[in-house]
Design a protein around this motif. Structure first.
Motif, PDB file in Angstrom:
ATOM      1  N   ARG A   1      -4.633   4.468  -5.023  1.00  0.00           N
ATOM      2  CA  ARG A   1      -5.112   5.285  -3.677  1.00  0.00           C
ATOM      3  C   ARG A   1      -6.071   4.542  -3.059  1.00  0.00           C
ATOM      4  O   ARG A   1      -6.112   5.294  -1.844  1.00  0.00           O
ATOM      5  CB  ARG A   1      -5.450   6.620  -4.295  1.00  0.00           C
TER       6      ARG A   1
ATOM      7  N   CYS B   1       0.704  -1.297  -0.029  1.00  0.00           N
ATOM      8  CA  CYS B   1       0.072   0.114   0.010  1.00  0.00           C
ATOM      9  C   CYS B   1       0.869   1.287  -0.037  1.00  0.00           C
ATOM     10  O   CYS B   1       0.597   2.158  -0.644  1.00  0.00           O
ATOM     11  CB  CYS B   1      -0.990  -0.035   1.243  1.00  0.00           C
TER      12      CYS B   1
ATOM     13  N   LYS C   1      -4.259   8.037   1.198  1.00  0.00           N
ATOM     14  CA  LYS C   1      -4.781   6.839   0.622  1.00  0.00           C
ATOM     15  C   LYS C   1      -5.933   6.276   1.553  1.00  0.00           C
ATOM     16  O   LYS C   1      -6.312   6.745   2.588  1.00  0.00           O
ATOM     17  CB  LYS C   1      -3.951   5.766   0.415  1.00  0.00           C
TER      18      LYS C   1
END
Ligand code: 13P
Ligand code: SF4
Length: 321
Positions: free
Chosen positions: A241, A235, A262
């Motif tokens: 995102r 991530c 995010k």
């Protein structure tokens, strides 16, 4: 030292108001290190000296020079720290913090299973009891299982225990025919494929990320599969995102801290209940962590013969990682 008031009447009121400060003081007094898994509640993660997956936590436990290890995780994790550190005090905030996966592999039944496959090498996932580790040749975690199996000669038969989902995933990744013990994790088997597909329709740009303890029906939708640390790193480094996260949602705290811009969407459970939270991990609280350090209890102990037998397969894992 910070100011604390301890009214004399009840246990709850003996908890200082500045728990973070109190825990920091106890760390210094005890020469303690607090190790926490990503599935712990956010406050525990914030007070920990190290947060990691099972491999990282074992490596920290193997290398620390702290005199006391405070393990904010579940019993098999703290037990592994004790196996590696017989002379250190290892404490677990709640001794009842077990693991459904470890419980799904009772030692006597596993002994019989092993006896039925006498030529097989036994590779066990670290999410098992010390007795199962003592019956194993090599331990692995979700972050090194593929790497370890790939180091075993291809003509060698292998039993993989206790997680059938991780075992199936490792068999696919390595092209090996593993004999699987049929254990599983109640948390990772609770995710609903249907609800994940619905979420993907709602957030079409989101990447689905999943832990290999999930069932194949969930894993087949995943854009990325990995241990908790691998999911976190994915991530952070991804240019995407939005992420649908199919593992225990405690990890979202670190995801949001390390990638604040995010969006992380927890994968829902079948009944939309909170059963995607691990009931064992969540037994630990910041208050119990403080009390365990203050009382130097509950302590994790195990019989020396089991500890010695369990140490070798853990050391093999650390060497092969
Ligand atoms: P890892 O953090 O090693 O990926 O393990 C996940 C888990 O289920 C721990 O109990
Ligand atoms: Fe065990 Fe699953 Fe909880 Fe991990 S999440 S401690 S494997 S029950």
């Amino acid at each position: 030292m910070f100011a604390t008031a301890f009214p004399k009447t009840n246990t709850a009121s003996r908890i200082p108001s500045d728990l973070f400060g109190a825990i920091d003081e106890l760390k210094k007094d005890l020469k303690a290190i607090v190790l926490a898994h990503y599935y712990q509640e956010p406050d525990i993660q914030d007070v920990a000296d190290y947060i990691g997956d099972s491999l990282g936590l074992s490596q920290q436990a193997a290398s620390t020079d702290a005199e006391v290890i405070v393990f904010a995780g579940v019993h098999f994790m703290a037990e592994t720290a004790k196996i590696l550190n017989p002379d250190k005090l290892v404490i677990l905030p709640d001794l009842d913090a077990g693991c459904s996966l470890a419980d799904s592999c009772p030692p006597n039944e596993f002994k019989a299973f092993k006896a039925a496959h006498p030529e097989h090498l036994v590779i066990s996932y670290i999410n098992c009891t010390a007795e199962i580790k003592a019956l194993s040749d090599i331990i692995c975690t979700s972050s090194n299982a593929v790497k370890i199996v790939n180091q075993i000669p291809r003509d060698r038969s292998i039993i993989f225990a206790p997680d059938r989902n991780l075992g199936r995933y490792v068999a696919e990744q390595t092209g090996r025919d593993l004999v699987l013990w049929q254990g599983s994790c109640i948390v990772h088997e609770t995710f609903s494929e249907k609800r994940i597909v619905e979420l993907k329709t709602q957030y079409p740009a989101a990447k689905i990320i999943a832990h290999p303890e999930c069932e194949p029906a969930v894993l087949r939708h995943a854009d990325f599969i990995g241990s908790t640390t691998a999911l976190l790193k994915y991530c952070q480094s991804s240019s995407d995102r939005e992420f649908i996260v199919a593992t225990e949602p405690g990890i979202i705290h670190q995801m949001e801290k390390t990638a604040p811009n995010k969006r992380f969407i927890p994968a829902p459970a079948i009944n939309n209940c909170a059963c995607n939270e691990c009931p064992h991990m969540r037994l630990n609280t910041l208050e119990k962590l403080y009390l365990a350090m203050k009382n130097k209890s509950p302590e994790v102990t195990l019989p020396e013969d089991i500890r010695v037998a369990a140490l070798q397969p853990i050391q093999r894992m650390l060497e092969m990682s």
